[in-house]
Design an enzyme around this catalytic site. Structure first.
Site, PDB file in Angstrom:
ATOM      1  N   HIS A 159       5.356 -11.039 112.938  1.00  0.00           N
ATOM      2  CA  HIS A 159       4.326 -10.840 113.964  1.00  0.00           C
ATOM      3  C   HIS A 159       4.331  -9.391 114.433  1.00  0.00           C
ATOM      4  CE1 HIS A 159       5.298 -15.170 114.002  1.00  0.00           C
ATOM      5  NE2 HIS A 159       3.989 -15.303 114.185  1.00  0.00           N
ATOM      6  N   ASP A 172      12.190 -11.065 114.252  1.00  0.00           N
ATOM      7  CA  ASP A 172      10.788 -11.300 113.923  1.00  0.00           C
ATOM      8  C   ASP A 172      10.192 -10.026 113.324  1.00  0.00           C
ATOM      9  OD1 ASP A 172       8.157 -11.942 113.706  1.00  0.00           O
ATOM     10  OD2 ASP A 172       7.861 -12.519 115.794  1.00  0.00           O
ATOM     11  N   SER A 178      -0.453 -18.013 113.039  1.00  0.00           N
ATOM     12  CA  SER A 178      -0.065 -17.251 114.224  1.00  0.00           C
ATOM     13  C   SER A 178      -0.376 -15.758 114.092  1.00  0.00           C
ATOM     14  CB  SER A 178       1.430 -17.447 114.515  1.00  0.00           C
ATOM     15  OG  SER A 178       2.215 -17.104 113.387  1.00  0.00           O
TER      16      SER A 178
END
Length: 457
Positions: A435, A432, A190
């Protein structure tokens, strides 16, 4: 031309002599001279008002026929969604901000050609951001860092400045001209997809692509920029090698079998049609996995299986990366780029124990030192890259390293953190810090990618 002030004076001095009909006419003229130009400016320059809490992002679920910038997108580990196929009408229906580099350098001078792109500092850049969620359809919910209340915007306004030269800001026209008639593929997890989304957003200033994927498998997408005949391939392979679920019948099974000496043919069988290939990985190797070699279990990580050797993640990662680079050596003839590990920035605890990333400015280079597993993975990448590079040189092939680890280590402010989801007291979601926000520091990866393409040319 009559000035606005003259209309105001006319209305004031003649108010007693003006009939209602004339007054209405003058009011309409004044409206057209003030409000209409402002509205036109707003429409023609969509990146000027940064969308922090707009009806487009906070409204109800939109239907598929709505503008792609307001589509509800999938969760973190799902592939990038396809845009609506209206590329051919793009120029007449969409107002993009002008592509300019008003104060940024556009090329590296001849006397700077030996500049190391990967050692430097982050410096302020008031020209950014170059897109937002109104102009780019590819920003997913968890990367739209302004939508759920992030109070600061400074993380978007920095650019990477290498020592000894000035890295040009990404020019979408130049990129598409260089890539005309060619194809580029990204392989990885990702974070790899995160870079692709940044690239899609940067290119959206020129053109939206058309989805020409040959299968419904959303993990493998192909887009075409029709005006340039440039195809962009995205290939999902978080472990890079052949992988299966330990229990295929359990949809929630999080234990994987990694065949460390076998290719993931889902991507290795496609790369012979590409001109450029960017490969990266790392974060999935922190998960529970069982290692297979020669079709036999050689050990595992975090699996707690009886009579099975416990091996560190470094063991599996090194072998998987080596196998993947061998696949490139045997199947690819273009320019291959290994992008180095993207650091995580959890503070106050690990990812599953309340760790968060709340900083609002980049580090200076002397403020932080890489530690632990992230540094070890980076070391493995450098070692395996050097070994594979020597083999490729012997065959006249090209493998280059995009060593962005040090630059990204300095950007603890660029992650979604707690602002990758709705802020509610009733729901407890992990922060998070892996990312990257879009727009954000990851856009610099594509500044570097374009410069590497120019250097190779």
């Amino acid at each position: 031309m009559v000035k606005i002030e003259e209309y105001k004076e006319l209305i004031d001095s003649k108010s007693k002599m003006i009939t209602p009909r004339v007054a209405l006419t003058l009011s309409l003229v004044l409206f057209s001279l003030t409000i209409v130009p402002a509205l036109y400016s707003l429409i023609a320059n969509p990146t000027l008002p940064l969308l922090i809490s707009s009806s487009e992002t906070d409204g109800p679920f939109p239907s598929d026929h709505m503008h792609p910038s307001v589509r509800i997108l999938p969760p973190v580990d799902s592939p990038i969604p396809a845009p609506l196929n209206y590329t051919r009408h793009r120029k007449s229906s969409y107002h993009s901000p002008p592509v300019t580099t008003s104060t940024s350098r556009t090329q590296i001078r001849d006397d700077e050609q030996r500049c190391d792109l990967f050692k430097g500092e982050w410096i302020p850049n008031e020209e950014s951001p170059y897109y937002n969620n109104a102009t780019c359809w590819a920003i997913q919910e968890h990367q739209n860092c302004m939508k759920f209340g992030r109070p600061d915007t400074g993380f978007m306004r920095w650019r990477w400045k290498p020592d000894g030269c000035d890295l040009p800001i990404f020019d979408p026209n130049e990129f598409l001209e260089m890539a005309r008639g060619k194809s580029m593929g990204f392989v990885g997890d990702s974070i790899s997809r995160n870079q692709v989304q940044s690239l899609l957003c940067l290119l959206s200033r020129v053109e939206y692509p058309e989805d020409i994927s040959s299968s419904p498998d959303t993990a493998f997408k192909v887009w075409n920029y029709t005006s340039y005949n440039f195809t962009l391939h995205v290939m999902w392979s978080p472990y890079l090698v052949k992988t299966t679920k330990a229990d295929p019948t359990d949809p929630e099974c999080n234990l994987f079998n990694l065949y460390l000496d076998e290719y993931d043919t889902k991507w290795t069988s496609q790369i012979n049609q590409l001109d450029y290939l960017v490969i990266s990985s790392g974060h999935w190797f922190y998960r529970p996995v069982i290692f297979y070699e020669n079709e036999t279990i050689s050990g595992c990580q975090y699996c707690a299986l009886p009579n099975t050797t416990q091996l560190p993640l470094y063991y599996g990662y090194r072998k998987a990366l080596r196998t993947s680079l061998r696949a490139i050596l045997e199947n690819f003839k273009g320019l291959a780029v290994l992008r180095s590990f993207s650091p995580q920035h959890f503070e106050g605890g690990p990812w599953d124990k309340g760790g968060d990333c709340v900083r609002t400015r980049p580090y200076r280079r002397n403020e932080t030192i890489p530690e632990g597993a992230d540094l070890k993975i980076h070391d493995i990448q450098l070692e395996e890259f050097r070994a594979a590079e020597e083999e490729m040189k012997k065959k006249g092939l090209r493998l280059r390293l995009m060593d962005t680890t040090q630059a990204m280590l300095l950007r603890p402010d660029g992650h979604p953190g707690r602002y990758g989801h709705l802020q509610t007291a009733e729901v407890s979601l992990r922060n998070d810090c892996i990312h990257w926000c879009l727009p954000g520091p990851i856009d610099s990866w594509n500044d570097i990618l374009l410069q590497m393409m120019k250097t190779e040319k």
